[in-house]
Design an enzyme around this catalytic site. Structure first.
Site, PDB file in Angstrom:
ATOM      1  CG  HIS A 440      61.363  53.806 -64.778  1.00  0.00           C
ATOM      2  ND1 HIS A 440      62.310  53.396 -63.857  1.00  0.00           N
ATOM      3  CD2 HIS A 440      61.388  55.162 -64.732  1.00  0.00           C
ATOM      4  CE1 HIS A 440      62.866  54.450 -63.277  1.00  0.00           C
ATOM      5  NE2 HIS A 440      62.322  55.538 -63.788  1.00  0.00           N
ATOM      6  CB  CYS A 459      61.085  58.937 -64.970  1.00  0.00           C
ATOM      7  SG  CYS A 459      61.362  59.504 -66.661  1.00  0.00           S
TER       8      CYS A 459
END
Length: 540
Positions: A440, A459
């Site tokens: 992301h 992440c």
């Protein structure tokens, strides 16, 4: 007896050919008489195992010999099924002999096992001394008589090689290292069929191509170690930069010459332009800021013992045995210790970008998946751990906490609304997995300029999300650059299903060889190297 090998980079492994005897290809009796009475040194120009396994069927042995062999060498009993299957298909005909004695492949296999430490493995193969004695005695045997125990030892050692070099650590121990990439397995049926049909499976062994590149570097670093290793740099000041003069600079120059970062050592004690370039080369290989200045951090890396670097190479060679080999032509790799994402097209790096990965306390998991979705202007559903440890305490302290962070209640959970300050940035890339890991954007752009980029909760944040989105949608004419930018900034969440999915591999390599042939080293950010090294070097 130690036989020196010469390393030549090929797709899997280089192999050196030396002869215990001549092969049967119509040679005369005079040629047969050239059989040596000692084991000669290998030649430099043989880079593959040439020729097929013996296809003769006249030389056979009694199958009861297998039981007698295993009684003498009981540690090889686990290979009985493989050995029985192999010889049953050959009707118990010798595979490593023809009418002139041992064939060439026998010497090649022996050489590999004799020098198995050059494969980055412990030098502890079972019955190594017995294997050496059998091969040496056969080389001195002027009668060309096929020896059943030598034959069976070669076959057993071949299976040991296949399991050890091609398979690596067992899956249970591998999983304890949190490595969840699909495990390569060696099909013994395929291996046996390859032997029987004369295909040379050693030339196409299923090992990630970095294995051969690292193996060549292992040889290089062992040679350096045998000559005394790297010179120790004793600093007489905190930093060194262009224009400085010091006896220590002469030592630094010698060090960079040995590592290959400097092409010529003129013994000068002056920090000149040439040395600045060499320092930048070193900094590049170690993932450091390339400013040509030697501070305490760079000096510390320069003084890492070569024995530790050799161990690091061996550890990463072991990792190469775990990586899926038959990668498709287009794929994405994230190497955690490098803090980099690499996009491969036609198996060549098209572009790369910096990434931020999980903190040591929130490690990014090593596995692979397939990118299937792009989410523009995403919501961020706050994970339960962050909700409990950060958000709820924040709400208790400040009743306006949710509004100030652009968050809202969503059922019994909290989510952050789309926007430039969203923790996921303006876009995320999903590859469904059980670890809830994805790629992301991020509003915290400054972190991409840091050397150590382990800051996330697990992440992976990418530095060029728009470019990555354009790449994934490059074959979809409906998604222009303008449309992608608009979707990223719309403030309205939008899911896009990719027409062409892309494999992504989250990997952990602390050393590798780049396309320019240079070896790179990175810090062991998650402390995985030591654990794996303990397993490798304690293996029986």
């Amino acid at each position: 007896m130690k036989i020196t090998t010469y390393v030549i980079i090929v797709f899997f492994l280089s192999v050196i050919s030396f002869h215990f005897t001549a092969c049967s290809d119509g040679k005369t009796e005079e040629h047969k008489a050239e059989r040596p009475d000692t084991i000669p040194q290998p030649t430099k120009n043989d880079i593959t195992i040439r020729g097929n396994f013996s296809d003769q069927r006249s030389l056979k042995f009694d199958k009861k010999i297998i039981d007698a062999f295993l009684s003498r060498y009981p540690k090889l009993r686990s290979y009985k099924k493989d050995i029985d299957t192999f010889y049953a298909k050959r009707n118990f005909a010798f595979a490593w002999y023809d009418n002139n004695g041992l064939i060439e492949q026998a010497a090649n296999l022996y050489n590999r096992m004799e020098n198995i430490s050059e494969e980055g493995l412990p030098d502890s193969i079972p019955y190594k001394d017995a294997f050496t004695d059998l091969m040496k005695n056969d080389a001195l045997d002027s009668t060309n008589t096929a020896n059943e125990f030598t034959e069976l030892m070669l076959t057993a050692q071949y299976f040991i090689y296949a399991r050890t070099v091609w398979s690596g650590l067992d899956a249970k121990r591998m999983k304890s290292l949190d490595w969840f990439l699909p495990r390569k397995t060696v099909s013994y049926n395929q291996l046996l069929d390859s032997l029987l049909t004369g295909k040379n499976i050693l030339d196409t062994a299923p090992v990630y191509r970095q294995y051969a590149l690292l193996r060549a570097q292992l040889k290089k670093y062992k040679d350096i170690e045998s000559k005394g290793g790297f010179p120790t740099i004793k600093a007489d000041k905190k930093t060194y930069k262009q224009g400085d003069s010091s006896a220590t600079i002469a030592t630094i120059r010698k060090f960079l010459f040995v590592t290959g970062d400097l092409s010529n050592d003129n013994n000068s004690a002056i920090f000149d332009t040439t040395l600045t370039i060499a320092v930048k080369n070193f900094q590049h290989r170690y993932g450091e800021k390339e400013d040509g200045v030697i501070g305490s951090a760079i000096l510390k890396k320069m003084n890492i013992p070569i024995s530790k670097l050799i161990q690091q190479i061996i550890v990463n060679m072991e990792r190469c045995r775990w990586v899926p080999v038959n990668l498709v032509s287009n794929y994405v790799v994230v190497n955690i210790p490098a803090y980099k994402l690499y996009v491969y097209e036609n198996d060549t790096v098209a572009f790369s970008m910096n990434v931020v990965v999980g903190q040591p306390a929130h490690k990014t998991v090593i596995f692979n998946g397939t990118i299937k979705y792009i989410v523009f202007s995403p919501y961020w559903n706050v994970p339960s751990g962050i909700l409990k440890n950060e958000v709820l305490p924040g709400i208790r302290k400040n009743s306006n906490y949710l509004a100030s962070h652009n968050m809202e209640w969503n059922g019994g959970a909290v989510r952050q609304k789309p926007g430039p300050n969203n923790s996921l940035g303006l876009v995320k890339f999903l590859f469904p997995n059980s670890y809830d890991i994805y790629l992301h954007d991020t509003p915290s752009k400054s972190l991409f300029g840091e050397t150590n980029r382990a800051f996330s909760h697990g992440c992976i944040r990418i530095s060029q999300p728009q470019k990555f989105a354009e790449y994934l949608l490059r074959h979809d004419s409906s998604w222009t650059t303008e449309k992608i930018v608009a979707a990223m900034n719309s403030g309205k969440e939008q899911y896009v299903t990719l027409k062409e999915t892309v494999p992504v591999f989250i990997a952990y390599f602390t050393t590798w060889v780049s396309k320019d042939g240079k070896i790179n080293f990175r810090d062991d950010v998650y402390g995985r190297d030591k654990r794996l090294a303990d397993m490798i070097f304690s293996k029986k």
